[in-house]
Design an enzyme around this catalytic site. Structure first.
Site, PDB file in Angstrom:
ATOM      1  N   ASP A 178       0.867  -1.176   0.000  1.00 52.94           N
ATOM      2  CA  ASP A 178       0.000   0.000   0.000  1.00 52.94           C
ATOM      3  C   ASP A 178       0.906   1.228   0.000  1.00 52.94           C
ATOM      4  O   ASP A 178       2.130   1.115   0.064  1.00 52.94           O
ATOM      5  CB  ASP A 178      -0.969  -0.027   1.175  1.00 52.94           C
ATOM      6  CG  ASP A 178      -0.292   0.269   2.498  1.00 52.94           C
ATOM      7  OD1 ASP A 178       0.951   0.382   2.533  1.00 52.94           O
ATOM      8  OD2 ASP A 178      -1.003   0.389   3.505  1.00 52.94           O
ATOM      9  N   ASP A 208      -8.009  -7.251  -0.133  1.00 51.03           N
ATOM     10  CA  ASP A 208      -7.169  -7.499   1.042  1.00 51.03           C
ATOM     11  C   ASP A 208      -8.001  -7.105   2.240  1.00 51.03           C
ATOM     12  O   ASP A 208      -8.868  -6.237   2.131  1.00 51.03           O
ATOM     13  CB  ASP A 208      -5.896  -6.637   1.032  1.00 51.03           C
ATOM     14  CG  ASP A 208      -6.182  -5.239   1.530  1.00 51.03           C
ATOM     15  OD1 ASP A 208      -6.761  -4.450   0.755  1.00 51.03           O
ATOM     16  OD2 ASP A 208      -5.887  -4.933   2.709  1.00 51.03           O
ATOM     17  N   CYS A 224     -12.390 -29.239   5.817  1.00 49.89           N
ATOM     18  CA  CYS A 224     -11.414 -28.140   5.701  1.00 49.89           C
ATOM     19  C   CYS A 224     -10.012 -28.711   5.904  1.00 49.89           C
ATOM     20  O   CYS A 224      -9.774 -29.416   6.894  1.00 49.89           O
ATOM     21  CB  CYS A 224     -11.709 -27.055   6.729  1.00 49.89           C
ATOM     22  SG  CYS A 224     -10.462 -25.742   6.748  1.00 49.89           S
ATOM     23  N   CYS A 271      -7.259 -27.239   6.756  1.00 50.03           N
ATOM     24  CA  CYS A 271      -6.348 -26.386   7.543  1.00 50.03           C
ATOM     25  C   CYS A 271      -5.842 -27.116   8.790  1.00 50.03           C
ATOM     26  O   CYS A 271      -6.326 -28.188   9.153  1.00 50.03           O
ATOM     27  CB  CYS A 271      -7.053 -25.093   7.940  1.00 50.03           C
ATOM     28  SG  CYS A 271      -7.995 -25.232   9.464  1.00 50.03           S
ATOM     29  N   CYS A 328      -8.504 -27.627  11.777  1.00 50.35           N
ATOM     30  CA  CYS A 328      -9.593 -28.583  11.616  1.00 50.35           C
ATOM     31  C   CYS A 328      -9.165 -30.036  11.846  1.00 50.35           C
ATOM     32  O   CYS A 328      -9.974 -30.955  11.707  1.00 50.35           O
ATOM     33  CB  CYS A 328     -10.284 -28.373  10.274  1.00 50.35           C
ATOM     34  SG  CYS A 328     -11.259 -26.842  10.295  1.00 50.35           S
ATOM     35  N   HIS A 362      -7.036 -21.273   9.868  1.00 46.78           N
ATOM     36  CA  HIS A 362      -8.363 -21.699   9.394  1.00 46.78           C
ATOM     37  C   HIS A 362      -9.050 -20.579   8.609  1.00 46.78           C
ATOM     38  O   HIS A 362      -9.572 -20.810   7.517  1.00 46.78           O
ATOM     39  CB  HIS A 362      -9.266 -22.125  10.559  1.00 46.78           C
ATOM     40  CG  HIS A 362     -10.677 -22.333  10.111  1.00 46.78           C
ATOM     41  ND1 HIS A 362     -11.098 -23.507   9.503  1.00 46.78           N
ATOM     42  CD2 HIS A 362     -11.746 -21.492  10.093  1.00 46.78           C
ATOM     43  CE1 HIS A 362     -12.374 -23.370   9.152  1.00 46.78           C
ATOM     44  NE2 HIS A 362     -12.796 -22.153   9.504  1.00 46.78           N
TER      45      HIS A 362
HETATM   46 ZN   LIG Z   1     -10.197 -25.309   8.975  1.00 49.16          ZN
END
Ligand SMILES: [Zn+2]
Length: 372
Positions: free
Chosen positions: A93, A266, A304, A306, A309, A334
């Protein structure tokens, strides 16, 4: 210039676009979400963890990095990519947003904005030329022009004055560019005034920048007010250039903005909320501190991939109540994974001519949420 934007598909019944933005550090499939790495780090995650969320491009903050460690140190250590270990595209930015967020410490003249450092109280003069010099030293792929962001609501004259200064500063940024490996995106301002927004977009479009951003939104206005601005601004921007909506937003905001023709986003919402024990899921946000999760053996979201999870909601809740640092780390991973999967699914839906039904299904699922 090693930058181009391929527009591959337009969704029927929507202004949603599927494209690829090519940069010197690789392609970005759009629509895309950039996690925010203000201080050359996505808070709490290693760079490999950031990559594993599916992030393609990340954001760094000029104002913060110029103050600490200083752009010359970053440049001498090989640039921001090498400094933080990220080999994909980076957008920086311009510092313009800090004119707004640090307004009580800022003085703006036609020449430059002067800040008082929030770290040591020293003065930082940020002119359009200086902002570009800092961003070139950081070596980001995309530099944002310095814009004048003001707090809303404001008088029409104040919005118009900031908007006109934004256009003059965009021209100065462009004239100050020395790097062939950095694309500058111009920023449309104009508050919630549709005529001013369209006028600003047309003035900047005539300057033929490689990309365009919509700035000055998500500063306290209602979502519908933001959507109305996008309704008028997007058609006023060139179709063959990427469009970036700065600092937005919730999962709902992203789909609404994609529907209106936005390609890049963003926002700190997934990371900041993750650190505060809020997890985004397809059935709405979960607040992990709530007692309802105390004995819940299920993951946040079935399927999921991630890191969070792998664990139960009960375990994640325990980490937050025990004030363990792993809680914020796992929820950040997550939430960023959730955002990246949402955008990947949106790209797929646009390509399959199914974006309208995709957003309707998501909206219905989020609305059906029981706050938990
Ligand atoms: Zn997750």
């Amino acid at each position: 210039m090693p930058f181009s934007f391929d527009l591959q598909h337009l969704a029927p019944g929507s202004a949603a676009r599927r494209g690829t933005f090519h940069t010197p550090h690789g392609p970005v499939e759009t629509p895309a979400f950039m996690p925010v790495g203000t201080q050359a780090t996505i808070k709490g995650l290693t760079i490999d963890q950031v990559r594993s969320t599916g992030a393609q491009m990340i954001l760094g903050n000029t104002y913060h990095l110029a103050l600490r460690p200083g752009e010359e140190i970053v440049r001498d250590l090989g640039g921001l990519h090498r400094f933080m270990g990220w080999d994909g595209p980076i957008l920086t930015d311009s510092g313009g947003f800090q004119l707004y967020s640090l307004a009580q410490n800022t003085k703006i003249t036609e020449q430059a904005a002067v800040f008082r450092s929030h770290i040591d109280g020293s003065l930082l003069e940020l002119s359009p030329e200086r902002s570009i010099a800092i961003q070139e030293a950081l070596g980001s792929d995309v530099a944002m022009v310095l814009d004048h962001v003001i707090a809303l609501p404001a008088a029409d004259e104040a919005i118009q004055d900031a908007c006109q200064r934004t256009i003059r500063w965009a021209s100065r940024c462009r004239a100050a560019a020395k790097s062939q490996n950095q694309a500058q995106f111009a920023i449309v301002q104009g508050g919630l005034n549709p005529e001013l927004r369209v006028w600003c977009a047309a003035q900047l479009a005539a300057l033929d920048f490689p990309g365009y951003a919509v700035g000055g939104l998500s500063v306290g206005e209602a979502p519908d007010e933001m959507y109305r601005v996008l309704d008028v601004v997007c058609p006023a921007l060139p179709t063959n250039k990427p469009r970036y909506l700065m600092g937005v937003g919730t999962p709902q905001d992203l789909l609404e903005a994609i529907h209106r023709g936005i390609d890049l986003f963003d926002c700190v919402i997934p990371t900041r909320n993750g650190r505060n024990a809020l997890a985004f899921t397809d059935s709405g946000p979960l607040r992990l501190r709530n007692a309802v999760h105390a004995k819940d053996d299920r993951p946040l979201e079935a399927g999921c991939p991630c890191l969070a999870c792998r664990d139960s909601r009960a375990y994640l809740r325990h980490l937050f109540l025990a004030d363990e640092m792993l809680g914020p780390i796992l929820l950040t991973h997550h939430n960023l994974t959730y955002y990246q999967r949402l955008l990947a699914a949106a790209r797929q839906a646009i390509a399959a001519d199914a974006f309208t039904s995709f957003t309707a299904a998501k909206r219905a699922a989020w609305r059906s949420q029981v706050v938990a």
